[in-house]
Design an enzyme around this catalytic site. Structure first.
Site, short mmCIF file in Angstrom:
data_model
loop_
_atom_site.label_atom_id
_atom_site.label_comp_id
_atom_site.label_asym_id
_atom_site.label_seq_id
_atom_site.Cartn_x
_atom_site.Cartn_y
_atom_site.Cartn_z
N LYS A 6 40.55 30.39 36.39
CA LYS A 6 41.45 30.76 35.31
C LYS A 6 41.98 29.50 34.63
O LYS A 6 42.62 28.67 35.27
CB LYS A 6 42.63 31.59 35.82
CG LYS A 6 43.56 32.04 34.71
CD LYS A 6 44.64 32.98 35.23
CE LYS A 6 45.77 32.27 35.92
NZ LYS A 6 46.63 31.52 34.96
N ASP A 8 43.02 32.32 30.01
CA ASP A 8 44.30 33.01 30.11
C ASP A 8 45.29 32.42 29.11
O ASP A 8 46.22 31.70 29.47
CB ASP A 8 44.82 32.87 31.54
CG ASP A 8 46.18 33.51 31.74
OD1 ASP A 8 46.50 34.47 31.02
OD2 ASP A 8 46.94 33.02 32.61
N LEU A 9 45.09 32.74 27.82
CA LEU A 9 45.97 32.23 26.77
C LEU A 9 46.88 33.31 26.20
O LEU A 9 47.75 33.02 25.38
CB LEU A 9 45.15 31.58 25.65
CG LEU A 9 44.29 30.39 26.07
CD1 LEU A 9 43.58 29.79 24.86
CD2 LEU A 9 45.10 29.33 26.81
N LYS A 10 46.68 34.56 26.61
CA LYS A 10 47.56 35.67 26.22
C LYS A 10 47.81 35.69 24.71
O LYS A 10 48.95 35.61 24.24
CB LYS A 10 48.88 35.59 26.98
CG LYS A 10 48.74 35.65 28.50
CD LYS A 10 50.11 35.58 29.18
CE LYS A 10 49.97 35.61 30.69
NZ LYS A 10 49.41 34.35 31.24
N ASP A 47 49.64 37.80 18.24
CA ASP A 47 49.91 37.43 16.85
C ASP A 47 49.52 38.62 15.98
O ASP A 47 49.25 39.70 16.50
CB ASP A 47 49.10 36.17 16.49
CG ASP A 47 49.81 35.29 15.47
OD1 ASP A 47 50.23 35.84 14.42
OD2 ASP A 47 49.94 34.08 15.70
N THR A 99 54.44 39.38 35.75
CA THR A 99 54.93 39.61 37.11
C THR A 99 56.18 38.82 37.43
O THR A 99 56.78 39.01 38.49
CB THR A 99 53.83 39.27 38.14
OG1 THR A 99 53.36 37.94 37.90
CG2 THR A 99 52.68 40.24 38.05
N ARG A 133 49.79 36.78 47.06
CA ARG A 133 50.31 35.84 48.03
C ARG A 133 49.74 36.10 49.42
O ARG A 133 49.24 37.19 49.70
CB ARG A 133 51.85 35.95 48.11
CG ARG A 133 52.56 35.54 46.82
CD ARG A 133 52.41 34.06 46.59
NE ARG A 133 53.06 33.60 45.36
CZ ARG A 133 52.43 33.35 44.22
NH1 ARG A 133 51.13 33.57 44.13
NH2 ARG A 133 53.09 32.90 43.17
N ARG A 184 48.85 29.11 43.98
CA ARG A 184 49.53 28.28 44.98
C ARG A 184 49.08 28.49 46.42
O ARG A 184 49.02 27.52 47.18
CB ARG A 184 51.04 28.48 44.84
CG ARG A 184 51.64 27.65 43.72
CD ARG A 184 53.10 27.98 43.48
NE ARG A 184 53.21 28.88 42.33
CZ ARG A 184 54.37 29.27 41.84
NH1 ARG A 184 55.49 28.89 42.40
NH2 ARG A 184 54.40 30.05 40.78
#
Length: 247
Positions: A38, A65-67, A70, A129, A190, A221
């Protein structure tokens, strides 16, 4: 369920911006252990399309993943660029509305056909999230996160998108409302131990998310901070495989 099939469902969040060589070192380390990388705002702003190209040259696929959010024409033109870049997956904000998503879906289909390129998976981002019900109330929404997610997921489906990005806690409701062929990508995954400085509020483990019906899992992470990142990725694939078997 084979580990290979499980691995295709694991997306590594390559969202560090400290240096191009460092980013590519993660790609070299984890290629063959995750299904996609990603590339988010941090990495893309610093390194641009070059990073996408180098990941593809390394034999891996990219989730851009630039969302996009516009006016419809602007997002549709950006979507054409994503198709031409050859990314396997990208996303838009579902809050951009029906017209924006429908024009994007049409632009993707037409560009892929004209350029003889594969159509990427196009996702609508529902509710981040990092947000919960209290956050939505502060923003002026009168509905819960669960209600807003479901409304946006239905809108994305009706607009012709491939699926949505949504918390694992919302997966079962989305699956019931939108059907089996609708892709659900779940961030905020997680392990059993919490990560220091974690800003995600609605999270689940990999096995739990897959059991609920997630199609792809985004993990950052728990792999980045592990003593052995490859072993951590492989363990997540085993969790995914267990979730698929249980499902």
């Amino acid at each position: 369920m084979s580990n290979e099939a499980a691995r295709e469902k694991l997306i590594f969040a390559l969202d560090m911006g400290r240096g191009f060589d460092e980013a590519m070192s993660w790609v070299r380390l984890l290629t063959g252990h995750v299904g996609l990388f990603k590339v988010g705002k941090e990495a893309f702003t610093r390194f641009g399309p070059r990073l996408v190209e180098e990941i593809q040259k390394a034999g891996s696929r990219v989730f851009l993943d630039l969302k996009f959010h516009d006016i419809p024409n602007t997002v549709a033109r950006a979507a054409e660029g994503a198709v031409e870049m050859g990314v396997a997956m990208f996303n838009v904000h579902a809050l951009g509305g029906m017209s924006m998503m429908a024009e994007t879906a049409k632009a993707v289909r037409e560009t892929a056909r004209k350029r003889e390129l594969p159509e990427p998976v196009v996702l609508g981002v529902t509710v981040l999230t990092s947000l919960n019900d209290d956050d939505l109330r502060a923003l002026g929404f009168s509905c819960s996160t669960a209600e807003l997610v479901l409304r946006l997921a239905r809108m994305a489906r009706d607009a012709g998108l491939s699926g949505v990005v949504a918390s694992a806690q919302d997966v079962e409701a989305i699956r019931k409302a939108c059907g089996e062929g609708f892709a659900i990508v779940t961030p905020g995954i997680r392990g059993s131990a919490r990560v220091a400085g974690d800003d995600q509020k609605r999270v689940l483990t990999a096995e739990e998310a897959i059991r609920r019906g997630s199609d792809y899992l985004v993990v950052g992470r728990p792999i980045q901070t592990a003593e052995d990142p490859v072993a951590a990725a492989d363990e997540l694939c085993r969790e995914i495989a267990r979730g698929l078997t249980a499902g």
